[in-house]
Write an enzyme that holds these catalytic residues in place. Structure first.
Site, mmCIF file in Angstrom:
data_model
loop_
_atom_site.group_PDB
_atom_site.id
_atom_site.type_symbol
_atom_site.label_atom_id
_atom_site.label_comp_id
_atom_site.label_asym_id
_atom_site.label_seq_id
_atom_site.Cartn_x
_atom_site.Cartn_y
_atom_site.Cartn_z
ATOM 1 N N LYS A 1 -5.507 6.592 11.598
ATOM 2 C CA LYS A 1 -6.745 6.428 12.161
ATOM 3 C C LYS A 1 -6.699 6.686 13.840
ATOM 4 O O LYS A 1 -7.264 5.545 14.219
ATOM 5 C CB LYS A 1 -7.422 4.710 11.391
ATOM 6 N N ARG B 1 -5.054 0.459 -6.168
ATOM 7 C CA ARG B 1 -4.319 0.424 -5.772
ATOM 8 C C ARG B 1 -3.645 2.142 -6.895
ATOM 9 O O ARG B 1 -2.936 2.808 -6.296
ATOM 10 C CB ARG B 1 -3.410 -0.402 -5.724
ATOM 11 N N GLY C 1 0.782 -1.111 0.303
ATOM 12 C CA GLY C 1 -0.061 -0.164 0.297
ATOM 13 C C GLY C 1 0.774 1.208 0.037
ATOM 14 O O GLY C 1 0.454 2.414 -0.352
ATOM 15 N N ASP D 1 -3.937 1.594 11.230
ATOM 16 C CA ASP D 1 -5.435 1.238 12.039
ATOM 17 C C ASP D 1 -5.766 1.651 13.031
ATOM 18 O O ASP D 1 -5.720 2.373 14.214
ATOM 19 C CB ASP D 1 -6.222 0.919 10.533
#
Ligand code: 5GP
Ligand code: MG
Length: 191
Positions: free
Chosen positions: A135, A169, A49, A107
């Site tokens: 987050k 992506r 990512g 996250d």
């Protein structure tokens, strides 16, 4: 900007490419400043990512540095499995080195926690964490997130390197799951 459909889900525009670039400018400046007196840091990208963030960040780094990648995975579909798998381990020694981890998104913090432990065990001198997205509402970790480019609510996002089941992506901008539109489309059976 329009919604994008990825498999069964609809996503709405969340952050434009230009806004992302501005956020990266800010973290790059902080990193350049904080590490200016440190010996040749290693920028450690967490695949897959982070690849777009990694490239855009590194273009702005004016320090002498090395780059390296590691591949970890904890997600299936749109939620965390809670288990972190090492798909590609460390390929370079981190002993006595200053490390800047480059993540796509922090996250729950499970991934970063595992990686932090691995780097410590392997003798890293210092570890800093840069992430495109953070987050804070779902973060359960204790490790300091030094360089969050953007802080976001607990919604599922895609684009700019981030995927939904491996697709999306390549999107230049960032999109967020559009629950209502996804339901509406299910109802009328279109994709
Ligand atoms: P954590 O271990 O902190 O719970 O999760 C970190 C990893 O889960 C991230 O590196 C990323 O691969 C994935 N992830 C977490 N939130 C999202 C999200 O909103 N969208 C996408 N595409 N991946 C996410
Ligand atoms: Mg990741």
């Amino acid at each position: 900007m329009k919604n994008v459909q990825l498999y069964d889900k609809s996503f709405k525009p969340y952050m434009s490419y230009e806004e992302i670039q501005k956020a990266i400018d800010t973290v790059a400046e902080k990193i350049n400043n904080d590490l200016k007196d440190e010996h040749t840091p290693i920028f450690l990208g967490v695949l897959t990512g982070s690849f777009m963030f990694f490239g855009d960040l590194l273009k702005r780094i004016n320090l002498e540095c090395e780059t390296c990648f590691i591949r970890l995975a904890s997600y299936e579909g749109t939620s965390s499995t809670g288990q972190v798998k090492q798909l590609l381990g460390l390929t370079q020694s981190v002993k006595d080195r200053n490390i800047v981890v480059v993540e796509d998104i922090v996250d729950t913090g499970g991934t970063i926690n595992e990686l932090y432990k691995l780097l410590k065990e392997n003798g890293a001198r210092s570890i800093r964490i840069a992430t495109l997205m953070f987050k804070p509402g779902s973060y359960k970790g204790t490790i300091k997130i030094d360089y969050p480019a953007c802080s976001i609510p607990n919604d599922f996002i895609v684009g700019f390197g981030l995927d939904y089941d491996q697709i999306g992506r390549n999107l230049k901008d960032i999109y967020v799951l559009d629950v209502e539109e996804t339901e509406r489309r299910k109802g009328i059976n279109i994709r």
